[in-house]
Design an enzyme around this catalytic site. Structure first.
Site, PDB file in Angstrom:
ATOM      1  N   ARG A  66     -10.793  -5.698  -0.243  1.00 35.56           N
ATOM      2  CA  ARG A  66      -9.922  -6.754  -0.765  1.00 35.56           C
ATOM      3  C   ARG A  66     -10.720  -7.934  -1.328  1.00 35.56           C
ATOM      4  O   ARG A  66     -10.324  -8.559  -2.316  1.00 35.56           O
ATOM      5  CB  ARG A  66      -8.995  -7.231   0.355  1.00 35.56           C
ATOM      6  CG  ARG A  66      -7.979  -8.257  -0.101  1.00 35.56           C
ATOM      7  CD  ARG A  66      -6.919  -8.467   0.955  1.00 35.56           C
ATOM      8  NE  ARG A  66      -5.878  -9.378   0.513  1.00 35.56           N
ATOM      9  CZ  ARG A  66      -5.543 -10.495   1.158  1.00 35.56           C
ATOM     10  NH1 ARG A  66      -6.169 -10.826   2.282  1.00 35.56           N
ATOM     11  NH2 ARG A  66      -4.584 -11.261   0.683  1.00 35.56           N
ATOM     12  N   HIS A 117      -4.159  -0.215  -0.535  1.00 40.20           N
ATOM     13  CA  HIS A 117      -3.357  -0.489   0.659  1.00 40.20           C
ATOM     14  C   HIS A 117      -3.189   0.742   1.543  1.00 40.20           C
ATOM     15  O   HIS A 117      -2.383   0.727   2.462  1.00 40.20           O
ATOM     16  CB  HIS A 117      -1.994  -1.068   0.262  1.00 40.20           C
ATOM     17  CG  HIS A 117      -2.074  -2.463  -0.288  1.00 40.20           C
ATOM     18  ND1 HIS A 117      -1.007  -3.130  -0.844  1.00 40.20           N
ATOM     19  CD2 HIS A 117      -3.121  -3.330  -0.378  1.00 40.20           C
ATOM     20  CE1 HIS A 117      -1.387  -4.336  -1.252  1.00 40.20           C
ATOM     21  NE2 HIS A 117      -2.667  -4.480  -0.988  1.00 40.20           N
ATOM     22  N   HIS A 146     -10.149  -9.954  -4.871  1.00 40.58           N
ATOM     23  CA  HIS A 146      -9.864 -11.391  -4.977  1.00 40.58           C
ATOM     24  C   HIS A 146     -10.973 -12.140  -5.709  1.00 40.58           C
ATOM     25  O   HIS A 146     -10.740 -13.215  -6.249  1.00 40.58           O
ATOM     26  CB  HIS A 146      -9.614 -11.991  -3.589  1.00 40.58           C
ATOM     27  CG  HIS A 146      -8.254 -11.660  -3.062  1.00 40.58           C
ATOM     28  ND1 HIS A 146      -7.521 -12.513  -2.273  1.00 40.58           N
ATOM     29  CD2 HIS A 146      -7.480 -10.560  -3.226  1.00 40.58           C
ATOM     30  CE1 HIS A 146      -6.360 -11.950  -1.965  1.00 40.58           C
ATOM     31  NE2 HIS A 146      -6.313 -10.758  -2.521  1.00 40.58           N
ATOM     32  N   ASN A 184      -5.577 -16.576  -0.002  1.00 36.08           N
ATOM     33  CA  ASN A 184      -6.829 -16.375   0.743  1.00 36.08           C
ATOM     34  C   ASN A 184      -6.862 -16.999   2.129  1.00 36.08           C
ATOM     35  O   ASN A 184      -7.482 -16.468   3.051  1.00 36.08           O
ATOM     36  CB  ASN A 184      -8.005 -16.951  -0.067  1.00 36.08           C
ATOM     37  CG  ASN A 184      -8.298 -16.132  -1.315  1.00 36.08           C
ATOM     38  OD1 ASN A 184      -7.801 -15.008  -1.451  1.00 36.08           O
ATOM     39  ND2 ASN A 184      -9.087 -16.684  -2.211  1.00 36.08           N
TER      40      ASN A 184
HETATM   41  C1  HEM Z   1      -0.948  -5.263  -6.698  1.00 35.56           C
HETATM   42  C2  HEM Z   1      -0.977  -6.490  -6.226  1.00 35.56           C
HETATM   43  C3  HEM Z   1      -1.408  -6.792  -4.819  1.00 35.56           C
HETATM   44  C4  HEM Z   1      -0.735  -7.584  -3.949  1.00 35.56           C
HETATM   45  C5  HEM Z   1       0.554  -8.316  -4.203  1.00 35.56           C
HETATM   46  C6  HEM Z   1      -1.469  -7.567  -2.706  1.00 35.56           C
HETATM   47  C7  HEM Z   1      -1.128  -8.281  -1.575  1.00 35.56           C
HETATM   48  C8  HEM Z   1      -1.736  -8.162  -0.343  1.00 35.56           C
HETATM   49  C9  HEM Z   1      -1.335  -8.869   0.846  1.00 35.56           C
HETATM   50  C10 HEM Z   1      -0.219  -9.878   0.928  1.00 35.56           C
HETATM   51  C11 HEM Z   1      -2.137  -8.446   1.847  1.00 35.56           C
HETATM   52  C12 HEM Z   1      -2.078  -8.911   3.310  1.00 35.56           C
HETATM   53  C13 HEM Z   1      -2.842 -10.215   3.467  1.00 35.56           C
HETATM   54  C14 HEM Z   1      -2.591 -10.888   4.795  1.00 35.56           C
HETATM   55  O1  HEM Z   1      -1.504 -10.775   5.350  1.00 35.56           O
HETATM   56  O2  HEM Z   1      -3.495 -11.566   5.299  1.00 35.56           O
HETATM   57  C15 HEM Z   1      -3.048  -7.486   1.310  1.00 35.56           C
HETATM   58  C16 HEM Z   1      -4.007  -6.834   2.023  1.00 35.56           C
HETATM   59  C17 HEM Z   1      -4.908  -5.958   1.467  1.00 35.56           C
HETATM   60  N1  HEM Z   1      -5.082  -5.689   0.128  1.00 35.56           N
HETATM   61 FE1  HEM Z   1      -3.804  -6.179  -1.349  1.00 35.56          FE
HETATM   62  N2  HEM Z   1      -2.568  -6.768  -2.844  1.00 35.56           N
HETATM   63  C18 HEM Z   1      -2.581  -6.271  -4.125  1.00 35.56           C
HETATM   64  C19 HEM Z   1      -3.548  -5.477  -4.692  1.00 35.56           C
HETATM   65  C20 HEM Z   1      -4.668  -5.032  -4.025  1.00 35.56           C
HETATM   66  C21 HEM Z   1      -5.784  -4.379  -4.653  1.00 35.56           C
HETATM   67  C22 HEM Z   1      -5.944  -4.159  -6.156  1.00 35.56           C
HETATM   68  C23 HEM Z   1      -6.661  -4.049  -3.662  1.00 35.56           C
HETATM   69  C24 HEM Z   1      -7.988  -3.362  -3.766  1.00 35.56           C
HETATM   70  C25 HEM Z   1      -8.249  -2.393  -4.600  1.00 35.56           C
HETATM   71  C26 HEM Z   1      -6.075  -4.499  -2.416  1.00 35.56           C
HETATM   72  C27 HEM Z   1      -6.617  -4.301  -1.177  1.00 35.56           C
HETATM   73  C28 HEM Z   1      -6.093  -4.791  -0.004  1.00 35.56           C
HETATM   74  C29 HEM Z   1      -6.591  -4.425   1.300  1.00 35.56           C
HETATM   75  C30 HEM Z   1      -7.654  -3.399   1.583  1.00 35.56           C
HETATM   76  C31 HEM Z   1      -5.857  -5.183   2.238  1.00 35.56           C
HETATM   77  C32 HEM Z   1      -6.034  -5.223   3.759  1.00 35.56           C
HETATM   78  C33 HEM Z   1      -7.064  -6.295   4.101  1.00 35.56           C
HETATM   79  C34 HEM Z   1      -7.375  -6.433   5.577  1.00 35.56           C
HETATM   80  O3  HEM Z   1      -6.838  -5.704   6.408  1.00 35.56           O
HETATM   81  O4  HEM Z   1      -8.166  -7.336   5.900  1.00 35.56           O
HETATM   82  N3  HEM Z   1      -4.893  -5.114  -2.681  1.00 35.56           N
HETATM   83  N4  HEM Z   1      -2.790  -7.344  -0.044  1.00 35.56           N
END
Ligand code: HEM
Ligand SMILES: *[C@@H]1O[C@H](CO)[C@@H](O)[C@H](O)[C@H]1NC(C)=O
Length: 337
Positions: free
Chosen positions: A72, A203, A76, A104
């Site tokens: 992630r 995800h 970002h 963030n």
């Molecule tokens: C399409 C639009 C996207 C949205 C709206 C989005 C939104 C989010 C949100 C809200 C979270 C949880 C954050 C939290 O609660 O602290 C999250 C986690 C995550 N996102 Fe996304 N995301 C998107 C795209 C992506 C992309 C492109 C990637 C990587 C290729 C990605 C990888 C991740 C990963 C791996 C997590 C888990 C992080 C952790 O457990 O520490 N996301 N995302």
């Protein structure tokens, strides 16, 4: 005079060409010239890959979620001023850190792991490997260590001397985004529908906090009703994790069946109404046939998903890199030199 005109116009053409090379062409896929190359550290730091992998193996063994957090972090970084490690800069007299933006704050993790990698690399090949490249390699290696695809990472990014808190707030899509908002925000980065769907497949690992999906449980459309696309049992389970009031930081896996395994289960879950975020589920339910079709294809064919994910990660990694004399190679990823 005619000669002078010619020289000036060719100069302008040259400048235009080199500008577009420096910026890369993010929409254009494999094999184009972004100014980056996988062999960039072949002679200057041949041990870089090995060092990064060994730090990650330990970090992920200690905390399985770290793989997701590092994947992630690269996303970002790239969506704000390009892949230039701007996300890693702390507040200082000249920097307003991106770490305090809405998407963030209390959310991004993995900064200590990046610090550890950087410290080891500085011992072996001082002032050579950029923080932006460390983020790109850590995202790839985290994917591999979670069971996902491998790809060659184009390298040679340099680190920014600036950050943008405001772009961090506006460029990174919100979890309650509509499908149209997601498409628009990816398009702004030069990324298409295939990239949006494949990269959302990130995800397949990691977790999200209650605050990021509460709206779906209690007030999806401002009418105090849940999101009707949520599968019933899943909805009931989520309510126990995420009450209407309080518990903001309670977490739930983004892929409830294989939360630390990089696979295509995420897409199957979307088809069953078991996507955690609104931004996940709307890929299927959002009235855009192409994204829904892509979800179905990736749900059926895991290797197609892996292939497209790798391709789209390279594309995302090519967003506006700083190359040549632009930017710098930071000695400490948290501050400019
Ligand atoms: C399409 C639009 C996207 C949205 C709206 C989005 C939104 C989010 C949100 C809200 C979270 C949880 C954050 C939290 O609660 O602290 C999250 C986690 C995550 N996102 Fe996304 N995301 C998107 C795209 C992506 C992309 C492109 C990637 C990587 C290729 C990605 C990888 C991740 C990963 C791996 C997590 C888990 C992080 C952790 O457990 O520490 N996301 N995302
Ligand atoms: C998303 O959430 C924000 C903040 O809670 C809110 O202002 C916005 O209206 C929501 N957007 C949608 C499409 O529901």
């Amino acid at each position: 005079m005619g000669f002078l005109k010619l020289t000036i116009s060719s100069l302008i053409a040259l400048v235009l060409i080199s500008c577009s090379i420096a910026e890369g062409f993010p929409g254009s896929g494999f094999g184009y010239y972004s100014g980056l190359t996988p062999e960039f550290y072949q002679y200057s730091c041949p041990q870089a890959n090995e060092i990064i992998m060994s730090v990650l193996e330990n970090a992920i063994a200690e905390d399985s979620r770290m793989a997701a957090s590092l994947l992630r972090l690269h996303f970002h970084d790239c969506f704000v001023l390009g892949c230039d490690a701007s996300v890693l800069l702390d507040d200082s007299s000249t920097i307003v850190s991106e770490k305090n933006s809405g998407p963030n704050k209390n959310s991004l993790r993995g900064f200590e792991v990046i610090d550890e990698i950087k410290a080891k690399l500085e011992q072996v090949c001082p002032h050579t490997v950029s923080c932006a490249d460390i983020l790109a390699l850590a995202a790839r290696d985290s994917t591999v260590l979670s069971g996902g695809p491998h790809w060659e990472v184009p390298l040679g990014r340099r680190d920014s001397r600036v950050a943008s808190l405001s772009k961090s707030n506006t460029n990174i899509p919100a979890p309650n985004s509509t499908i149209q908002a997601l498409i628009t925000q990816f398009k702004r980065q030069g990324l298409g529908l295939e990239d949006l769907v494949a990269l959302s497949g990130g995800h397949t690992i990691g977790v999200a906090r209650c605050v990021t999906f509460r709206q779906r449980l209690y007030n999806q459309n401002g009418n105090n009703q849940p999101d009707v696309t949520l599968e019933r049992n899943y909805y009931n389970d989520l309510k126990t994790v995420c009450p209407q009031n309080g518990g903001d930081n309670n977490i739930s896996p983004l892929d409830l069946s294989t939360p630390v395994r990089f696979d295509n289960r995420y897409f199957k879950l979307l088809l069953w109404g078991k996507g955690l975020l609104n931004s996940d589920e709307v890929l299927v339910t959002g009235d855009v046939k192409q994204t829904a079709d892509l979800v179905r294809r990736y749900a059926e064919d895991g290797s197609l998903f892996f292939f497209q994910f790798a391709k789209s990660m390279v594309r995302m990694g090519n967003i506006s890199p700083l190359v040549g004399a632009n930017g710098e190679v930071r000695k400490d990823c948290r501050k400019i030199n």
